[in-house]
Design an enzyme around this catalytic site. Structure first.
Site, PDB file in Angstrom:
ATOM      1  N   ALA A   1       0.838  -1.196   0.000  1.00  0.00           N
ATOM      2  CA  ALA A   1       0.000   0.000   0.000  1.00  0.00           C
ATOM      3  C   ALA A   1       0.872   1.245   0.000  1.00  0.00           C
ATOM      4  CB  ALA A   1      -0.915  -0.011   1.225  1.00  0.00           C
ATOM      5  N   CYS A   2       0.257   2.370  -0.314  1.00  0.00           N
ATOM      6  CA  CYS A   2       0.932   3.670  -0.318  1.00  0.00           C
ATOM      7  C   CYS A   2       1.626   3.901   1.023  1.00  0.00           C
ATOM      8  CB  CYS A   2      -0.094   4.779  -0.567  1.00  0.00           C
ATOM      9  SG  CYS A   2       0.510   6.448  -0.314  1.00  0.00           S
ATOM     10  N   PRO A   3       2.837   4.398   1.075  1.00  0.00           N
ATOM     11  CA  PRO A   3       3.647   4.907  -0.040  1.00  0.00           C
ATOM     12  C   PRO A   3       4.689   3.908  -0.560  1.00  0.00           C
ATOM     13  CG  PRO A   3       4.666   5.602   1.987  1.00  0.00           C
ATOM     14  CD  PRO A   3       3.491   4.718   2.373  1.00  0.00           C
ATOM     15  N   MET A   4       4.645   2.646  -0.145  1.00  0.00           N
ATOM     16  CA  MET A   4       5.759   1.739  -0.448  1.00  0.00           C
ATOM     17  C   MET A   4       6.006   1.491  -1.944  1.00  0.00           C
ATOM     18  SD  MET A   4       6.993   1.685   2.407  1.00  0.00           S
ATOM     19  CE  MET A   4       8.463   0.717   2.082  1.00  0.00           C
TER      20      MET A   4
ATOM     21  N   ASP B   1      -2.352  -1.605  -5.708  1.00  0.00           N
ATOM     22  CA  ASP B   1      -2.886  -0.515  -4.893  1.00  0.00           C
ATOM     23  C   ASP B   1      -3.579   0.479  -5.828  1.00  0.00           C
ATOM     24  OD1 ASP B   1      -3.377   1.312  -2.865  1.00  0.00           O
ATOM     25  OD2 ASP B   1      -1.455   2.311  -3.136  1.00  0.00           O
TER      26      ASP B   1
END
Lengths: 159, 79
Positions: free
Chosen positions: B16-19, B43
């Site tokens: 998920a954000c920000p990965m 995502d």
């Protein structure tokens, strides 16, 4: 990666799980975009860069260190903490959705070159020593340094 | 995206954000100009994020492709 001449400066005042999450998320996204990024940790926000040991010298300092223990593993959400149950619940909900934990996010910030600074006055008041902080913290500084970084940046957040 | 052969493939399915963006930035740092990175991600935020990241950094967004369970995004490193 070439810098694009802009920058991001984040004042991390809150030490709540959710608000530290917001700080590290924005900082990592900003650094990922090649923007020079600094985080200035003050007051409760310092908990996010503490190693997690007990702190304090005097009676009241030790009490603050115990009741508001630093370290990412000890942070609770600003709502629904219920004495630690909320922290456990949020961690579980986030992990099940593939959301990175605070440790992973902070490491991403470090890997991408986010600069961590900490407020000297807050450390004095809370009786937190340099040895209580993670080694990645670059320096213990004052408000003037925070202002200079904010002035140099094109985006500023206060969390 | 037919005709595009990525030089590197990033597995971000399940992240998920920000990965996905964090990993994309890290991968791009290790690549040379004109090389292409493919990002596999599911995502929903990645649709906007990959484009926004390219716009901000000057790298070239080549396009995206629906692969069923996830999307494939192609980014070319700027010269």
């Amino acid at each position: 990666m070439a810098e694009n001449g802009k920058g991001c400066m984040i004042v991390q005042m809150s030490g709540d799980f959710d608000k530290v999450f917001a700080g590290f998320t924005l900082a990592s996204a900003s650094a990922a975009a090649g923007m020079p990024t600094t985080m200035f940790f003050t007051f409760w926000g310092i908990k996010a860069i503490q190693t997690g040991n007990l702190t304090g010298k005097g009676l009241m300092g030790r009490m603050v260190g115990l009741m508001n223990r630093g370290g990412l593993q000890h942070l609770g959400p600003s709502k629904f903490n219920f004495g630690g149950v909320g922290r456990w619940m949020f961690k579980k909900m986030m992990a099940s959705k593939g959301v990175a934990g605070l440790e992973e996010l902070r490491q991403a910030c470090i890997d991408l070159g986010v600069k961590f600074y900490v407020c000297k006055t807050s450390m004095d008041v809370m009786e937190i020593r340099r040895e209580d902080l993670i080694p990645e913290v670059l320096d213990v500084v004052g408000a003037a340094k925070a202002m200079r970084d904010a002035d140099a940046a094109s985006v500023q957040y206060f969390i | 995206m037919q005709g595009i052969t990525p030089d590197k493939v990033q597995e971000s399915v399940g992240q998920a954000c920000p990965m996905p963006i964090v990993n994309m930035a890290k991968n791009m740092r290790t690549m040379s100009a004109d090389q292409v990175l493919e990002i596999k991600a599911d995502d929903e935020g990645a649709h906007a994020d990959v484009r926004a990241w390219c716009e901000q950094t000057g790298n070239v967004f080549l396009g995206e492709e629906n692969a069923g369970e996830y999307f494939r995004y192609f980014v070319r490193k700027k010269a």
